[in-house]
Design an enzyme around this catalytic site. Sequence first.
Site, PDB file in Angstrom:
ATOM      1  N   ASP A  85       0.879  -1.174   0.000  1.00 36.42           N
ATOM      2  CA  ASP A  85       0.000   0.000   0.000  1.00 36.42           C
ATOM      3  C   ASP A  85       0.919   1.226   0.000  1.00 36.42           C
ATOM      4  O   ASP A  85       2.135   1.094  -0.191  1.00 36.42           O
ATOM      5  CB  ASP A  85      -0.979  -0.040   1.187  1.00 36.42           C
ATOM      6  CG  ASP A  85      -0.309   0.227   2.532  1.00 36.42           C
ATOM      7  OD1 ASP A  85       0.946   0.278   2.584  1.00 36.42           O
ATOM      8  OD2 ASP A  85      -1.031   0.390   3.534  1.00 36.42           O
ATOM      9  N   CYS A  87       3.067  -3.125   4.093  1.00 37.66           N
ATOM     10  CA  CYS A  87       2.215  -1.986   4.445  1.00 37.66           C
ATOM     11  C   CYS A  87       2.988  -1.180   5.479  1.00 37.66           C
ATOM     12  O   CYS A  87       4.200  -1.398   5.640  1.00 37.66           O
ATOM     13  CB  CYS A  87       0.823  -2.433   4.921  1.00 37.66           C
ATOM     14  SG  CYS A  87       0.767  -3.327   6.467  1.00 37.66           S
ATOM     15  N   THR A 147       3.042  -1.123   8.838  1.00 38.64           N
ATOM     16  CA  THR A 147       3.597  -1.945   9.916  1.00 38.64           C
ATOM     17  C   THR A 147       3.762  -3.411   9.525  1.00 38.64           C
ATOM     18  O   THR A 147       4.406  -4.168  10.248  1.00 38.64           O
ATOM     19  CB  THR A 147       2.645  -1.928  11.125  1.00 38.64           C
ATOM     20  OG1 THR A 147       1.360  -2.416  10.663  1.00 38.64           O
ATOM     21  CG2 THR A 147       2.481  -0.537  11.701  1.00 38.64           C
ATOM     22  N   HIS A 196      10.519 -23.916   9.341  1.00 41.02           N
ATOM     23  CA  HIS A 196       9.377 -24.548  10.004  1.00 41.02           C
ATOM     24  C   HIS A 196       8.026 -24.233   9.359  1.00 41.02           C
ATOM     25  O   HIS A 196       7.118 -25.055   9.425  1.00 41.02           O
ATOM     26  CB  HIS A 196       9.314 -24.119  11.482  1.00 41.02           C
ATOM     27  CG  HIS A 196      10.377 -24.769  12.321  1.00 41.02           C
ATOM     28  ND1 HIS A 196      10.405 -24.666  13.694  1.00 41.02           N
ATOM     29  CD2 HIS A 196      11.452 -25.532  11.976  1.00 41.02           C
ATOM     30  CE1 HIS A 196      11.453 -25.345  14.164  1.00 41.02           C
ATOM     31  NE2 HIS A 196      12.114 -25.866  13.136  1.00 41.02           N
ATOM     32  N   HIS A 239       6.987 -30.746  10.453  1.00 42.94           N
ATOM     33  CA  HIS A 239       6.516 -29.398  10.082  1.00 42.94           C
ATOM     34  C   HIS A 239       5.532 -29.443   8.920  1.00 42.94           C
ATOM     35  O   HIS A 239       4.670 -28.574   8.798  1.00 42.94           O
ATOM     36  CB  HIS A 239       7.708 -28.495   9.785  1.00 42.94           C
ATOM     37  CG  HIS A 239       8.615 -28.351  10.968  1.00 42.94           C
ATOM     38  ND1 HIS A 239       8.209 -27.733  12.126  1.00 42.94           N
ATOM     39  CD2 HIS A 239       9.866 -28.818  11.198  1.00 42.94           C
ATOM     40  CE1 HIS A 239       9.181 -27.803  13.023  1.00 42.94           C
ATOM     41  NE2 HIS A 239      10.193 -28.458  12.481  1.00 42.94           N
TER      42      HIS A 239
END
Length: 143
Positions: free
Chosen positions: A8, A65, A67, A98, A133
């Site tokens: 964004d 974005c 954060t 993992h 995993h």
Amino acid sequence: MNIAIASDHGGFELKEKLKQYFQTKSIPLQDLGTNTPDSVDYPDFAKKMAHYILDGKADLGILICGTGIGASITANRFKGIRAALLYSTYSAQMAKKHNNANILVFGGRTMSFEDVINRIETFLNTSFEGGRHTNRINKIDED
Ligand code: RB5
């Protein structure tokens, strides 16, 4: 490996820097936007990226974005998407080892360019461990 990138406005500057960096390494990046620093809605770009990965158009997505939080929340709503917000070198390593993440998420306002490059390279140079995993990853999409 086909890699796609999207952001964004909060991640636009970092996206453009990453594109330049990958260009110098002759690694093509598919840019899904946004294409200007103007305000847009991060769910639109996270959804576009999720569909792009699920449709098999890219093997790995880089999503940014402000954060990394909104982009992660949105992308992880899609079955089959494993979007990892890489906040350290160790998390980058484990996201491959993992979690076999298929989207790497970053914060354009919270992370430095150098740290992001280091995390992407760490992820790309690490292998998925498989075994238990694989079972755990399969459980994510059950029910
Ligand atoms: C946009 O201002 C900002 O909210 C967005 O980039 C992101 O950080 C949301 O989680």
